[in-house]
Design an enzyme around this catalytic site. Sequence first.
Site, PDB file in Angstrom:
ATOM      1  CG  HIS A  69      11.694   7.730  -0.979  1.00 32.67           C
ATOM      2  ND1 HIS A  69      12.493   8.897  -0.532  1.00 32.67           N
ATOM      3  CD2 HIS A  69      12.192   6.830  -1.594  1.00 32.67           C
ATOM      4  CE1 HIS A  69      13.390   8.254  -1.510  1.00 32.67           C
ATOM      5  NE2 HIS A  69      13.577   7.282  -1.710  1.00 32.67           N
TER       6      HIS A  69
ATOM      7  NE  ARG B 182       9.394  -0.484  -0.950  1.00 31.74           N
ATOM      8  CZ  ARG B 182      10.391   0.262  -1.566  1.00 31.74           C
ATOM      9  NH1 ARG B 182      11.976  -0.132  -2.366  1.00 31.74           N
ATOM     10  NH2 ARG B 182       9.898   1.482  -2.012  1.00 31.74           N
TER      11      ARG B 182
ATOM     12  CG  PHE C  15      18.756   1.742  -0.814  1.00 33.87           C
ATOM     13  CD1 PHE C  15      20.230   1.667  -1.729  1.00 33.87           C
ATOM     14  CD2 PHE C  15      17.937   2.371  -0.728  1.00 33.87           C
ATOM     15  CE1 PHE C  15      19.587   2.265  -2.381  1.00 33.87           C
ATOM     16  CE2 PHE C  15      17.700   2.356  -1.621  1.00 33.87           C
ATOM     17  CZ  PHE C  15      18.308   3.218  -3.383  1.00 33.87           C
TER      18      PHE C  15
ATOM     19  CD  GLU D  79      16.330   5.135   1.738  1.00 40.89           C
ATOM     20  OE1 GLU D  79      15.601   5.430   1.447  1.00 40.89           O
ATOM     21  OE2 GLU D  79      17.044   3.752   1.647  1.00 40.89           O
TER      22      GLU D  79
ATOM     23  CG  ASP E 127      -5.468  -0.800 -12.429  1.00 40.10           C
ATOM     24  OD1 ASP E 127      -5.532   0.494 -11.599  1.00 40.10           O
ATOM     25  OD2 ASP E 127      -5.922  -0.711 -13.841  1.00 40.10           O
TER      26      ASP E 127
ATOM     27  CD  GLN F 219       8.919   3.112   2.087  1.00 40.77           C
ATOM     28  OE1 GLN F 219       9.252   2.688   1.235  1.00 40.77           O
ATOM     29  NE2 GLN F 219       9.345   2.574   2.993  1.00 40.77           N
TER      30      GLN F 219
ATOM     31  N   GLY G  88      14.039   0.661   1.538  1.00 40.10           N
ATOM     32  CA  GLY G  88      15.075   0.693   0.086  1.00 40.10           C
ATOM     33  C   GLY G  88      15.533  -0.263  -0.262  1.00 40.10           C
TER      34      GLY G  88
ATOM     35  CG  HIS H  78       8.138   5.950  -2.683  1.00 37.76           C
ATOM     36  ND1 HIS H  78       8.790   6.635  -4.357  1.00 37.76           N
ATOM     37  CD2 HIS H  78       9.297   4.413  -2.843  1.00 37.76           C
ATOM     38  CE1 HIS H  78       9.739   5.059  -4.552  1.00 37.76           C
ATOM     39  NE2 HIS H  78      10.585   4.695  -3.554  1.00 37.76           N
TER      40      HIS H  78
ATOM     41  N   GLY I  44      17.394   3.261  -7.893  1.00 38.29           N
ATOM     42  CA  GLY I  44      18.285   3.151  -6.686  1.00 38.29           C
ATOM     43  C   GLY I  44      19.197   1.908  -6.422  1.00 38.29           C
TER      44      GLY I  44
ATOM     45  CG  LEU J 141      12.815   8.237  -5.647  1.00 34.35           C
ATOM     46  CD1 LEU J 141      12.235   7.914  -4.273  1.00 34.35           C
ATOM     47  CD2 LEU J 141      12.951   6.838  -6.089  1.00 34.35           C
TER      48      LEU J 141
ATOM     49  NE  ARG K 287      13.115   4.597   1.242  1.00 37.14           N
ATOM     50  CZ  ARG K 287      12.704   3.685  -0.029  1.00 37.14           C
ATOM     51  NH1 ARG K 287      11.366   2.994  -0.814  1.00 37.14           N
ATOM     52  NH2 ARG K 287      13.622   3.661  -1.253  1.00 37.14           N
TER      53      ARG K 287
HETATM   54  C1  LIG Z   1      10.280   6.032  -8.679  1.00 38.04           C
HETATM   55  C2  LIG Z   1      10.603   5.284  -7.558  1.00 38.04           C
HETATM   56  C3  LIG Z   1      11.767   4.305  -7.447  1.00 38.04           C
HETATM   57  C4  LIG Z   1      12.162   3.135  -7.570  1.00 38.04           C
HETATM   58  N1  LIG Z   1      13.246   3.092  -6.889  1.00 38.04           N
HETATM   59  C5  LIG Z   1      13.190   1.677  -6.050  1.00 38.04           C
HETATM   60  C6  LIG Z   1      14.749   1.355  -6.195  1.00 38.04           C
HETATM   61  O1  LIG Z   1      15.808   1.558  -6.437  1.00 38.04           O
HETATM   62  N2  LIG Z   1      14.662   0.025  -5.439  1.00 38.04           N
HETATM   63  C7  LIG Z   1      13.362  -0.942  -4.873  1.00 38.04           C
HETATM   64  O2  LIG Z   1      14.119  -1.553  -4.545  1.00 38.04           O
HETATM   65  N3  LIG Z   1      12.217  -0.469  -5.311  1.00 38.04           N
HETATM   66  C8  LIG Z   1      12.227   1.038  -5.915  1.00 38.04           C
HETATM   67  N4  LIG Z   1      10.805   1.481  -6.008  1.00 38.04           N
HETATM   68  C9  LIG Z   1       9.877   0.185  -5.847  1.00 38.04           C
HETATM   69  C10 LIG Z   1       9.696  -0.610  -7.177  1.00 38.04           C
HETATM   70  O3  LIG Z   1      10.008   0.534  -8.087  1.00 38.04           O
HETATM   71  C11 LIG Z   1       7.831  -0.354  -8.229  1.00 38.04           C
HETATM   72  O4  LIG Z   1       7.932  -1.321  -6.042  1.00 38.04           O
HETATM   73  C12 LIG Z   1       7.987  -2.271  -8.439  1.00 38.04           C
HETATM   74  O5  LIG Z   1       8.713  -1.892  -9.581  1.00 38.04           O
HETATM   75  C13 LIG Z   1       6.581  -2.754  -8.631  1.00 38.04           C
HETATM   76  O6  LIG Z   1       6.843  -3.213  -9.625  1.00 38.04           O
HETATM   77  P1  LIG Z   1       5.649  -4.130 -10.355  1.00 38.04           P
HETATM   78  O7  LIG Z   1       5.760  -5.375 -10.967  1.00 38.04           O
HETATM   79  O8  LIG Z   1       4.898  -4.864  -8.360  1.00 38.04           O
HETATM   80  O9  LIG Z   1       4.435  -3.343 -10.733  1.00 38.04           O
HETATM   81  P2  LIG Z   1       4.706  -2.307 -11.990  1.00 38.04           P
HETATM   82  O10 LIG Z   1       5.899  -2.201 -12.201  1.00 38.04           O
HETATM   83  O11 LIG Z   1       4.535  -1.166 -11.090  1.00 38.04           O
HETATM   84  O12 LIG Z   1       4.125  -2.942 -13.246  1.00 38.04           O
HETATM   85  C14 LIG Z   1       2.593  -3.549 -13.221  1.00 38.04           C
HETATM   86  C15 LIG Z   1       2.171  -3.767 -14.122  1.00 38.04           C
HETATM   87  O13 LIG Z   1       0.595  -3.926 -14.141  1.00 38.04           O
HETATM   88  C16 LIG Z   1       0.320  -3.640 -15.244  1.00 38.04           C
HETATM   89  N5  LIG Z   1      -0.785  -2.804 -14.935  1.00 38.04           N
HETATM   90  C17 LIG Z   1      -2.392  -2.318 -13.501  1.00 38.04           C
HETATM   91  N6  LIG Z   1      -3.418  -2.414 -13.928  1.00 38.04           N
HETATM   92  C18 LIG Z   1      -3.267  -3.221 -14.724  1.00 38.04           C
HETATM   93  C19 LIG Z   1      -4.577  -3.142 -15.531  1.00 38.04           C
HETATM   94  N7  LIG Z   1      -5.788  -2.952 -14.983  1.00 38.04           N
HETATM   95  N8  LIG Z   1      -5.105  -4.284 -16.501  1.00 38.04           N
HETATM   96  C20 LIG Z   1      -4.039  -4.270 -17.437  1.00 38.04           C
HETATM   97  N9  LIG Z   1      -3.095  -4.087 -16.963  1.00 38.04           N
HETATM   98  C21 LIG Z   1      -2.440  -3.448 -15.505  1.00 38.04           C
HETATM   99  C22 LIG Z   1       0.897  -2.435 -15.691  1.00 38.04           C
HETATM  100  O14 LIG Z   1       0.489  -2.420 -17.570  1.00 38.04           O
HETATM  101  C23 LIG Z   1       2.112  -2.760 -15.279  1.00 38.04           C
HETATM  102  O15 LIG Z   1       2.308  -3.363 -16.455  1.00 38.04           O
HETATM  103  C24 LIG Z   1      11.002   2.403  -6.775  1.00 38.04           C
HETATM  104  C25 LIG Z   1       9.879   2.988  -6.737  1.00 38.04           C
HETATM  105  C26 LIG Z   1       9.682   4.738  -7.654  1.00 38.04           C
HETATM  106  C27 LIG Z   1       7.922   5.159  -7.696  1.00 38.04           C
END
Ligand SMILES: Cc1cc2nc3c(=O)[nH]c(=O)nc-3n(C[C@H](O)[C@H](O)[C@H](O)COP(=O)(O)OP(=O)(O)OC[C@H]3O[C@@H](n4cnc5c(N)ncnc54)[C@H](O)[C@@H]3O)c2cc1C
Length: 572
Positions: A237, A385, A121, A250, A216, A235, A387, A350, A53, A247, A281
């Site tokens: 959603h 959190r 949002f 929002e 992890d 959280q 959105g 979520h 979103g 999802l 949320r």
């Molecule tokens: C469907 C959905 C829609 C969303 N939409 C929004 C939105 O519109 N706006 C917003 O602000 N937030 C949104 N969120 C939340 C947001 O997308 C996430 O919180 C955020 O993208 C997380 O990013 P990250 O980089 O922390 O982790 P991730 O993108 O989850 O990346 C995790 C990385 O860690 C790696 N990894 C994990 N464990 C291991 C392991 N043991 N060994 C090696 N690699 C590993 C994975 O391979 C991956 O590369 C949404 C969430 C969902 C579920």
Amino acid sequence: MAKTIRHDLLILGSGLAGLRAALEASIVTGGKIDIGLISKVQLMRSHSVAAEGGTAAILRTEEGDSLELHAWDTVKGSDFLADQDVVFRFVEAMPEEIQLLDKWGIPWSRRPDGRIAMRPFGGHSFPRAVYAADKTGFFEMQTLYDTLLKYQNFTRYDESFVTSIQVRDGQFAGVTAIEMATGEFISFEGKALIICTGGTGRMFGFTTYAHTVTGDGMALAFKAGLPLKDMEFLQFHPTGLIPSGILMTEACRGEGGYLVNNAGERFMSKYAPEKMELGPRDLVSRSEMKEIEAGRGFKGPRGLDYLHLDLRHLGSERIKDRLPLIREICMKFIGSDPCDEPIPIRPVAHYSMGGVHTDIDGACPVPGIWAAGEAACVSLHGANRLGSNSTAECLVWGKITGAAAAKHCAAQAKFVEPDGGRIAAEEQRVFGEILQKSGPENLYTIRQELRSLMDHNMGVFRTGEGIRAAQAGVRELKERYKKIGIADKGRVYNTDLLTALEMEYLLICAEAAVEGALVREESRGGHARRDFAVRDDEKFLKHTMVSKDGDGLRLYYHPVTITHWKPVERKY
Ligand SMILES: Cc1cc2nc3c(=O)[nH]c(=O)nc-3n(C[C@H](O)[C@H](O)[C@H](O)COP(=O)(O)OP(=O)(O)OC[C@H]3O[C@@H](n4cnc5c(N)ncnc54)[C@H](O)[C@@H]3O)c2cc1C
């Protein structure tokens, strides 16, 4: 024997936080830093790609928005558990992140006059979610990766599954990993690590998360002696599609969608008369559960009674333009077009507000380790959190930690070599013990039972009785986990083995969440207890900390930083 690979900076995770960290480390060193980018999935399959979103930032002060307003919305949304110095750091940094992504070529959705478009949002008092249709995460990931490609200083280790974080003499020394395609065990050595492994949502059955989101990094940090923070705050959603949990962003409500009960009422008028569907949320999810429990929902499959998200009045042109992915998902997964029919939804697991404890700079208590994004708990979101603040957090603390870790690498002449004995012991644990397990317990049954336990006892509303049941259940599953059997004894793409490792991570995160929830005898944000229905600032205006203690864990507390606003009653 483990193969050794060395890079100055190891980034664990290639989602939004990991990519932004890699990019910043590259920018500040002029492409000189040597980065190892490790991910258990292909880079563009990182969960961030699913973000739909929008991303929050202040761009329109001339129209009435302000840094203070974004900060206030975030603090109020957090039920006053956010650290307010962190919140101000965040809101001040975000506008530049949006402009940088723009400069790097992201196709932001735009107003007719060409300026970047923004949508409302939940819990925000101004339409400040910048978006690229309803595929924001996908375009942000693409843009960051495209820009990173300008630098030739990083090596991708996709499909490399990390099994441990190595600390030696109180300093970061490396990580161990399984190269999935070969089954080879690798010892990665680095001067610095940034943990960007995302959340822990797959401890629930009904969830929006990808199957790979199994906590992890949080569990690996915990096992390495780092504390976790605020793990009980999970959280829900308000709009997960029935029956899959996919999802329904929002942004559906941001674009003007209604939430409706079986009497055709926009029931949010009872619970949040001012904000209506755009309450935060935690509040909207609780309101939905009250409607369902009062018999004003629709009968759903597997006990998944639901309400309606109605977009029809927006008109098909707007739905097709602003929410094309939502329409496509509904048509593919439930065979119905939201232009013509309301969408069946209910609250769905979520987001993890808690995570690896860091200071305001994303630094962990062990020198050489930082954490960013959903895996971290810098204390931006507190108990709930808002959105669009999560993708934003990934950008801000990806940048901060990338720069800090790069500086650390430049200052640190030598690598701290991991203890060879410990690397060998970890390889033995993975391939000599876990892979060889041939006990009677079925791994997938244990996983299913954990999810059902969490769905039933750690959902939108909790009770002491339910949390105690979850506590007993998790402890029992931990015992049964010791007696699992691994059917596939091979090393190449052994998903049984990887699931077993993920299962251990999920159990660690679930236990931390349950223990924190049991002791927190109040209701705050995502933690709503029927037996302690009000917030208790006198006793619980503090962060829950969890550290490893032998085979179990130790709970203690950390103060909340309050710089601007004392807690008041939350009304929307
Ligand atoms: C469907 C959905 C829609 C969303 N939409 C929004 C939105 O519109 N706006 C917003 O602000 N937030 C949104 N969120 C939340 C947001 O997308 C996430 O919180 C955020 O993208 C997380 O990013 P990250 O980089 O922390 O982790 P991730 O993108 O989850 O990346 C995790 C990385 O860690 C790696 N990894 C994990 N464990 C291991 C392991 N043991 N060994 C090696 N690699 C590993 C994975 O391979 C991956 O590369 C949404 C969430 C969902 C579920």
